[in-house]
Design a protein around this motif. Structure first.
Motif, PDB file in Angstrom:
ATOM      1  N   UNK A   1      20.696  45.001 -18.534  1.00 13.36           N
ATOM      2  CA  UNK A   1      21.598  46.143 -18.589  1.00 13.36           C
ATOM      3  C   UNK A   1      20.867  47.490 -18.591  1.00 13.36           C
ATOM      4  N   UNK A   2      19.559  47.489 -18.592  1.00 13.74           N
ATOM      5  CA  UNK A   2      18.811  48.745 -18.581  1.00 13.74           C
ATOM      6  C   UNK A   2      18.978  49.501 -17.284  1.00 13.74           C
ATOM      7  N   UNK A   3      18.427  50.681 -17.227  1.00 15.13           N
ATOM      8  CA  UNK A   3      18.547  51.495 -16.028  1.00 15.13           C
ATOM      9  C   UNK A   3      17.183  51.955 -15.516  1.00 15.13           C
ATOM     10  N   UNK A   4      16.117  51.182 -15.835  1.00 20.64           N
ATOM     11  CA  UNK A   4      14.805  51.516 -15.300  1.00 20.64           C
ATOM     12  C   UNK A   4      14.849  51.538 -13.773  1.00 20.64           C
ATOM     13  N   UNK A   5      15.529  50.572 -13.192  1.00 23.22           N
ATOM     14  CA  UNK A   5      15.862  50.576 -11.764  1.00 23.22           C
ATOM     15  C   UNK A   5      17.385  50.517 -11.731  1.00 23.22           C
ATOM     16  N   UNK A   6      18.073  51.653 -11.494  1.00 23.71           N
ATOM     17  CA  UNK A   6      19.539  51.693 -11.610  1.00 23.71           C
ATOM     18  C   UNK A   6      20.231  50.768 -10.616  1.00 23.71           C
ATOM     19  N   UNK A   7      21.385  50.242 -11.050  1.00 24.69           N
ATOM     20  CA  UNK A   7      22.144  49.363 -10.162  1.00 24.69           C
ATOM     21  C   UNK A   7      22.800  50.134  -9.028  1.00 24.69           C
ATOM     22  N   UNK A   8      23.152  51.380  -9.219  1.00 20.26           N
ATOM     23  CA  UNK A   8      23.731  52.270  -8.221  1.00 20.26           C
ATOM     24  C   UNK A   8      25.064  51.788  -7.655  1.00 20.26           C
ATOM     25  N   UNK A   9      25.242  50.509  -7.453  1.00 21.44           N
ATOM     26  CA  UNK A   9      26.473  49.958  -6.897  1.00 21.44           C
ATOM     27  C   UNK A   9      26.568  48.514  -7.357  1.00 21.44           C
ATOM     28  N   UNK A  10      27.768  48.064  -7.686  1.00 19.56           N
ATOM     29  CA  UNK A  10      27.947  46.646  -7.935  1.00 19.56           C
ATOM     30  C   UNK A  10      29.330  46.227  -7.455  1.00 19.56           C
ATOM     31  N   UNK A  11      29.481  44.950  -7.187  1.00 14.82           N
ATOM     32  CA  UNK A  11      30.749  44.411  -6.710  1.00 14.82           C
ATOM     33  C   UNK A  11      31.505  43.781  -7.864  1.00 14.82           C
ATOM     34  N   UNK A  12      32.819  43.995  -7.909  1.00 15.90           N
ATOM     35  CA  UNK A  12      33.723  43.296  -8.814  1.00 15.90           C
ATOM     36  C   UNK A  12      34.593  42.401  -7.946  1.00 15.90           C
ATOM     37  N   UNK A  13      34.649  41.129  -8.267  1.00 15.10           N
ATOM     38  CA  UNK A  13      35.520  40.213  -7.536  1.00 15.10           C
ATOM     39  C   UNK A  13      36.471  39.557  -8.524  1.00 15.10           C
ATOM     40  N   UNK A  14      37.711  39.402  -8.118  1.00 20.50           N
ATOM     41  CA  UNK A  14      38.753  38.855  -8.980  1.00 20.50           C
ATOM     42  C   UNK A  14      38.758  37.331  -8.910  1.00 20.50           C
ATOM     43  N   UNK A  15      38.914  36.706 -10.076  1.00 15.27           N
ATOM     44  CA  UNK A  15      39.062  35.255 -10.174  1.00 15.27           C
ATOM     45  C   UNK A  15      40.237  34.965 -11.104  1.00 15.27           C
TER      46      UNK A  15
ATOM     47  N   UNK B   1      21.348  36.417  -6.070  1.00 19.60           N
ATOM     48  CA  UNK B   1      19.980  35.949  -5.861  1.00 19.60           C
ATOM     49  C   UNK B   1      18.935  37.062  -5.662  1.00 19.60           C
ATOM     50  N   UNK B   2      19.366  38.267  -5.290  1.00 17.10           N
ATOM     51  CA  UNK B   2      18.432  39.387  -5.140  1.00 17.10           C
ATOM     52  C   UNK B   2      18.371  40.252  -6.397  1.00 17.10           C
ATOM     53  N   UNK B   3      19.170  39.925  -7.413  1.00 17.26           N
ATOM     54  CA  UNK B   3      19.145  40.672  -8.667  1.00 17.26           C
ATOM     55  C   UNK B   3      20.191  41.753  -8.808  1.00 17.26           C
ATOM     56  N   UNK B   4      21.086  41.921  -7.810  1.00 18.12           N
ATOM     57  CA  UNK B   4      22.163  42.906  -7.925  1.00 18.12           C
ATOM     58  C   UNK B   4      23.212  42.417  -8.923  1.00 18.12           C
ATOM     59  N   UNK B   5      23.646  43.245  -9.852  1.00 19.55           N
ATOM     60  CA  UNK B   5      24.740  42.852 -10.725  1.00 19.55           C
ATOM     61  C   UNK B   5      26.065  42.772  -9.944  1.00 19.55           C
ATOM     62  N   UNK B   6      26.881  41.792 -10.302  1.00 19.28           N
ATOM     63  CA  UNK B   6      28.251  41.727  -9.811  1.00 19.28           C
ATOM     64  C   UNK B   6      29.074  41.129 -10.939  1.00 19.28           C
ATOM     65  N   UNK B   7      30.372  41.384 -10.913  1.00 21.70           N
ATOM     66  CA  UNK B   7      31.234  40.911 -11.990  1.00 21.70           C
ATOM     67  C   UNK B   7      32.336  40.030 -11.467  1.00 21.70           C
ATOM     68  N   UNK B   8      32.589  38.959 -12.198  1.00 24.44           N
ATOM     69  CA  UNK B   8      33.808  38.176 -12.019  1.00 24.44           C
ATOM     70  C   UNK B   8      34.811  38.772 -12.996  1.00 24.44           C
ATOM     71  N   UNK B   9      35.995  39.101 -12.503  1.00 25.12           N
ATOM     72  CA  UNK B   9      36.997  39.806 -13.314  1.00 25.12           C
ATOM     73  C   UNK B   9      38.325  39.069 -13.283  1.00 25.12           C
ATOM     74  N   UNK B  10      39.019  39.103 -14.406  1.00 25.27           N
ATOM     75  CA  UNK B  10      40.384  38.582 -14.454  1.00 25.27           C
ATOM     76  C   UNK B  10      41.395  39.693 -14.651  1.00 25.27           C
TER      77      UNK B  10
END
Length: 119
Positions: free
Chosen positions: A63-77, A109-118
């Motif tokens: 969750x740190x920001x040493x290398x910021x995520x800048x963008x992430x995907x949220x996908x609904x489940x 697999x490349x380390x980008x954060x993404x979220x599964x959301x309900x």
């Protein structure tokens, strides 16, 4: 009147084949890969996510920001507990830090954060 339409997101990554396959399977979309670039689209072609191979790629830190995520995907489940083992089987990892209850954070697999959301 819109100036443009059909936006596409492009994610930098170290290996376009691996990341496009991961998201293609996650979303059930068709993968079109070529050297250093890949696109995924649903059957109707209404959306597109692209992947660009980058030399010396540095994965975002979560969750740190040493290398910021800048963008992430949220996908609904429909069910977080049911979806979690499926994305892990595709190659995602689950960090210890989970800041919410209606979503779960994973790393592709490349380390980008993404979220599964309900919600």
């Amino acid at each position: 009147m819109a100036i443009a339409k059909y936006p596409s997101f492009v994610l930098d990554c170290p290996d376009t084949a691996v990341l496009s396959q991961f998201y293609g399977e996650l979303l059930g979309w068709k993968v079109e890969a070529r050297d250093g670039w890949a696109d995924i689209r649903p059957e109707d072609g209404s959306n597109c996510i692209s992947f660009q191979q980058v030399k010396d790629f540095k994965a975002p830190s979560w969750p740190g920001q040493d290398v910021p995520q800048q963008l992430h995907l949220d996908v609904m489940v429909e069910d977080l507990d049911a979806a979690e083992p499926e994305v892990l089987a595709l190659g995602a990892t689950k960090p210890d830090h989970q800041p919410g209850t209606s979503f779960r954070v994973f790393l592709d697999p490349a380390g980008h954060p993404f979220c599964l959301c309900v919600d």
